[in-house]
Write a protein that holds these residues in place. Structure first.
Motif, PDB file in Angstrom:
ATOM      1  N   ARG A 174      50.288  61.424  44.289  1.00 45.22           N
ATOM      2  CA  ARG A 174      51.158  60.349  43.825  1.00 45.22           C
ATOM      3  C   ARG A 174      51.748  59.705  45.105  1.00 45.22           C
ATOM      4  NH1 ARG A 174      52.622  62.303  38.345  1.00 45.22           N
ATOM      5  NH2 ARG A 174      50.665  61.357  37.226  1.00 45.22           N
ATOM      6  N   ALA A 175      52.296  60.556  46.007  1.00 42.22           N
ATOM      7  CA  ALA A 175      52.863  60.144  47.017  1.00 42.22           C
ATOM      8  C   ALA A 175      51.769  59.638  48.173  1.00 42.22           C
ATOM      9  CB  ALA A 175      54.038  60.961  47.624  1.00 42.22           C
ATOM     10  N   GLY A 176      50.722  60.053  47.956  1.00 39.34           N
ATOM     11  CA  GLY A 176      49.827  59.905  49.112  1.00 39.34           C
ATOM     12  C   GLY A 176      49.776  60.734  50.313  1.00 39.34           C
ATOM     13  N   THR A 177      50.437  61.915  50.051  1.00 38.80           N
ATOM     14  CA  THR A 177      50.432  63.082  50.965  1.00 38.80           C
ATOM     15  C   THR A 177      49.369  64.045  50.981  1.00 38.80           C
ATOM     16  OG1 THR A 177      52.280  64.043  50.070  1.00 38.80           O
ATOM     17  CG2 THR A 177      52.791  62.388  51.662  1.00 38.80           C
ATOM     18  N   SER A 178      48.756  63.946  49.853  1.00 33.76           N
ATOM     19  CA  SER A 178      47.787  65.302  49.751  1.00 33.76           C
ATOM     20  C   SER A 178      46.767  64.897  50.486  1.00 33.76           C
ATOM     21  CB  SER A 178      47.588  65.561  48.289  1.00 33.76           C
ATOM     22  OG  SER A 178      48.021  66.522  47.781  1.00 33.76           O
ATOM     23  N   CYS A 179      45.965  65.585  51.117  1.00 32.46           N
ATOM     24  CA  CYS A 179      45.020  65.521  52.094  1.00 32.46           C
ATOM     25  C   CYS A 179      43.716  65.294  51.195  1.00 32.46           C
ATOM     26  CB  CYS A 179      44.537  66.541  53.068  1.00 32.46           C
ATOM     27  SG  CYS A 179      43.185  66.428  54.119  1.00 32.46           S
ATOM     28  N   PRO A 180      42.781  64.329  51.248  1.00 32.78           N
ATOM     29  CA  PRO A 180      41.763  64.069  50.510  1.00 32.78           C
ATOM     30  C   PRO A 180      40.566  65.026  50.909  1.00 32.78           C
ATOM     31  CG  PRO A 180      42.077  62.271  51.947  1.00 32.78           C
ATOM     32  CD  PRO A 180      43.083  62.878  51.984  1.00 32.78           C
ATOM     33  N   GLU A 181      40.861  65.445  52.148  1.00 30.31           N
ATOM     34  CA  GLU A 181      39.528  66.468  52.743  1.00 30.31           C
ATOM     35  C   GLU A 181      39.840  67.895  52.427  1.00 30.31           C
ATOM     36  OE1 GLU A 181      36.760  65.201  53.953  1.00 30.31           O
ATOM     37  OE2 GLU A 181      37.769  63.441  53.961  1.00 30.31           O
ATOM     38  N   CYS A 182      41.138  68.298  52.714  1.00 40.69           N
ATOM     39  CA  CYS A 182      41.322  69.702  52.439  1.00 40.69           C
ATOM     40  C   CYS A 182      42.503  70.158  51.707  1.00 40.69           C
ATOM     41  CB  CYS A 182      41.657  70.341  53.885  1.00 40.69           C
ATOM     42  SG  CYS A 182      43.318  69.813  54.623  1.00 40.69           S
ATOM     43  N   ALA A 183      43.095  69.193  50.775  1.00 43.09           N
ATOM     44  CA  ALA A 183      44.073  69.402  49.676  1.00 43.09           C
ATOM     45  C   ALA A 183      45.337  69.859  50.309  1.00 43.09           C
ATOM     46  CB  ALA A 183      43.417  70.386  48.808  1.00 43.09           C
ATOM     47  N   TYR A 184      45.551  69.976  51.685  1.00 43.75           N
ATOM     48  CA  TYR A 184      47.005  70.226  52.265  1.00 43.75           C
ATOM     49  C   TYR A 184      47.960  69.366  51.910  1.00 43.75           C
ATOM     50  CZ  TYR A 184      50.330  71.758  55.623  1.00 43.75           C
ATOM     51  OH  TYR A 184      51.343  72.060  56.292  1.00 43.75           O
ATOM     52  N   THR A 185      48.953  69.729  51.278  1.00 46.88           N
ATOM     53  CA  THR A 185      50.246  68.792  51.019  1.00 46.88           C
ATOM     54  C   THR A 185      51.017  68.588  52.164  1.00 46.88           C
ATOM     55  OG1 THR A 185      50.086  69.738  48.774  1.00 46.88           O
ATOM     56  CG2 THR A 185      52.048  68.385  49.489  1.00 46.88           C
ATOM     57  N   ASN A 186      51.019  67.246  52.531  1.00 47.35           N
ATOM     58  CA  ASN A 186      51.785  67.005  54.034  1.00 47.35           C
ATOM     59  C   ASN A 186      53.170  66.312  53.565  1.00 47.35           C
ATOM     60  OD1 ASN A 186      49.612  67.255  56.186  1.00 47.35           O
ATOM     61  ND2 ASN A 186      48.604  66.261  54.508  1.00 47.35           N
ATOM     62  N   ALA A 187      54.035  66.410  54.612  1.00 44.54           N
ATOM     63  CA  ALA A 187      55.440  66.103  54.350  1.00 44.54           C
ATOM     64  C   ALA A 187      55.404  64.517  54.092  1.00 44.54           C
ATOM     65  CB  ALA A 187      55.989  66.133  55.859  1.00 44.54           C
ATOM     66  N   PRO A 188      56.262  63.983  53.220  1.00 44.93           N
ATOM     67  CA  PRO A 188      56.284  62.504  52.872  1.00 44.93           C
ATOM     68  C   PRO A 188      56.249  61.909  54.077  1.00 44.93           C
ATOM     69  CG  PRO A 188      58.064  63.720  51.742  1.00 44.93           C
ATOM     70  CD  PRO A 188      57.401  64.923  52.759  1.00 44.93           C
ATOM     71  N   GLY A 189      55.739  60.522  54.141  1.00 45.40           N
ATOM     72  CA  GLY A 189      55.386  59.652  55.257  1.00 45.40           C
ATOM     73  C   GLY A 189      54.346  59.933  56.052  1.00 45.40           C
TER      74      GLY A 189
ATOM     75  N   ARG B  89      51.021  60.275  57.771  1.00 41.94           N
ATOM     76  CA  ARG B  89      49.590  59.272  57.947  1.00 41.94           C
ATOM     77  C   ARG B  89      48.602  60.053  58.191  1.00 41.94           C
ATOM     78  NH1 ARG B  89      50.346  54.581  61.757  1.00 41.94           N
ATOM     79  NH2 ARG B  89      48.462  54.073  60.839  1.00 41.94           N
ATOM     80  N   PHE B  90      48.517  61.180  58.691  1.00 36.75           N
ATOM     81  CA  PHE B  90      47.443  61.995  58.809  1.00 36.75           C
ATOM     82  C   PHE B  90      47.756  63.470  58.464  1.00 36.75           C
ATOM     83  CE2 PHE B  90      47.225  58.602  61.888  1.00 36.75           C
ATOM     84  CZ  PHE B  90      45.969  58.026  61.543  1.00 36.75           C
ATOM     85  N   CYS B  91      46.729  64.123  57.910  1.00 37.89           N
ATOM     86  CA  CYS B  91      46.931  65.497  57.479  1.00 37.89           C
ATOM     87  C   CYS B  91      47.368  66.624  58.851  1.00 37.89           C
ATOM     88  CB  CYS B  91      45.500  66.050  56.906  1.00 37.89           C
ATOM     89  SG  CYS B  91      45.485  67.678  56.460  1.00 37.89           S
ATOM     90  N   SER B  92      48.330  67.364  58.494  1.00 37.01           N
ATOM     91  CA  SER B  92      48.745  68.189  59.517  1.00 37.01           C
ATOM     92  C   SER B  92      47.808  69.327  59.460  1.00 37.01           C
ATOM     93  CB  SER B  92      50.127  68.868  59.187  1.00 37.01           C
ATOM     94  OG  SER B  92      50.921  67.961  58.915  1.00 37.01           O
TER      95      SER B  92
ATOM     96  N   GLY C  27      43.823  66.802  60.057  1.00 38.07           N
ATOM     97  CA  GLY C  27      43.717  65.447  60.963  1.00 38.07           C
ATOM     98  C   GLY C  27      43.087  64.373  60.004  1.00 38.07           C
ATOM     99  N   ALA C  28      42.785  64.475  58.833  1.00 39.53           N
ATOM    100  CA  ALA C  28      42.312  63.354  58.089  1.00 39.53           C
ATOM    101  C   ALA C  28      43.173  62.551  57.743  1.00 39.53           C
ATOM    102  CB  ALA C  28      41.543  63.857  56.789  1.00 39.53           C
ATOM    103  N   ALA C  29      42.705  61.015  57.597  1.00 39.65           N
ATOM    104  CA  ALA C  29      43.883  59.853  57.471  1.00 39.65           C
ATOM    105  C   ALA C  29      44.366  60.150  55.854  1.00 39.65           C
ATOM    106  CB  ALA C  29      43.292  58.793  57.426  1.00 39.65           C
ATOM    107  N   LEU C  30      45.543  60.027  55.282  1.00 40.37           N
ATOM    108  CA  LEU C  30      46.025  60.275  54.318  1.00 40.37           C
ATOM    109  C   LEU C  30      46.332  58.671  53.462  1.00 40.37           C
ATOM    110  CD1 LEU C  30      48.676  62.809  55.088  1.00 40.37           C
ATOM    111  CD2 LEU C  30      46.481  63.128  54.123  1.00 40.37           C
ATOM    112  N   GLY C  31      46.577  58.905  52.237  1.00 36.28           N
ATOM    113  CA  GLY C  31      46.910  57.459  51.462  1.00 36.28           C
ATOM    114  C   GLY C  31      45.578  56.763  51.067  1.00 36.28           C
ATOM    115  N   GLU C  32      44.536  57.548  50.723  1.00 34.60           N
ATOM    116  CA  GLU C  32      43.401  56.567  50.605  1.00 34.60           C
ATOM    117  C   GLU C  32      43.334  56.374  49.026  1.00 34.60           C
ATOM    118  OE1 GLU C  32      39.437  58.615  51.280  1.00 34.60           O
ATOM    119  OE2 GLU C  32      40.154  58.878  53.204  1.00 34.60           O
TER     120      GLU C  32
END
Ligand SMILES: [Zn+2]
Length: 148
Positions: free
Chosen positions: A116-131, A133-136, A139-144
């Motif tokens: 919902r927040a656009g922070t879950s990685c579409p590539e690896c499902a890693y949940t990133n910190a809010p805000g 832009r790229f998966c920690s 490195g995939a781009a977030l918010g697709e």
């Protein structure tokens, strides 16, 4: 001047000689980490990615509620089994007691929040910190989802 240069070259050679195995060691450990993804870890990852896809499709309006619920129930059971298997495998590997509870609901909730927040990685499902832009993690781009 020539003496200084010679000393500097010898010093550089010594430093290289000392550092080389360290660098090689770091490289080797990085490579090993990739290879060391266990079968249970891979299974857990696949299950969580499948669950994430279902959440993703539902949020994107590609699944109706009934399909979402039955798919989610099915995949949750698989993910839970995979998490427990991974937990058991890890406790065998480390010699530690298996942790009693597998907090699957928390993992799913984190994935859903992340989607919902656009922070879950579409590539690896890693949940990133809010805000982010790229998966920690990868490195995939977030918010697709938000963009589409
Ligand atoms: Zn990622």
């Amino acid at each position: 001047m020539t003496l200084y240069l010679g000393v500097a070259l010898v010093a550089a050679a010594v430093v290289l000689f000392i550092v080389q195995p360290v660098v090689k060691g770091i490289h080797a450990s990085l490579e090993r980490e990739d290879d060391e993804m266990t079968e249970t870890e891979a299974r857990k990852r696949v299950a969580l990615l499948a669950l994430r896809d279902v959440e993703y499709d539902f949020l994107a309006g590609k699944l109706d509620e009934a399909d979402y619920r039955s798919l989610k129930a099915e995949l949750t059971a698989e993910a839970l089994a995979a998490l427990e298997a991974d937990d058991a495998a890890k406790s065998v590997a480390t010699g530690a007691e298996p942790t009693a509870t597998v907090d699957l609901e928390a993992e799913i909730a984190a994935i859903r929040r992340g989607l919902r927040a656009g922070t879950s990685c579409p590539e690896c499902a890693y949940t990133n910190a809010p805000g982010s832009r790229f998966c920690s993690a990868c490195g995939a781009a977030l918010g697709e989802l938000a963009a589409s």
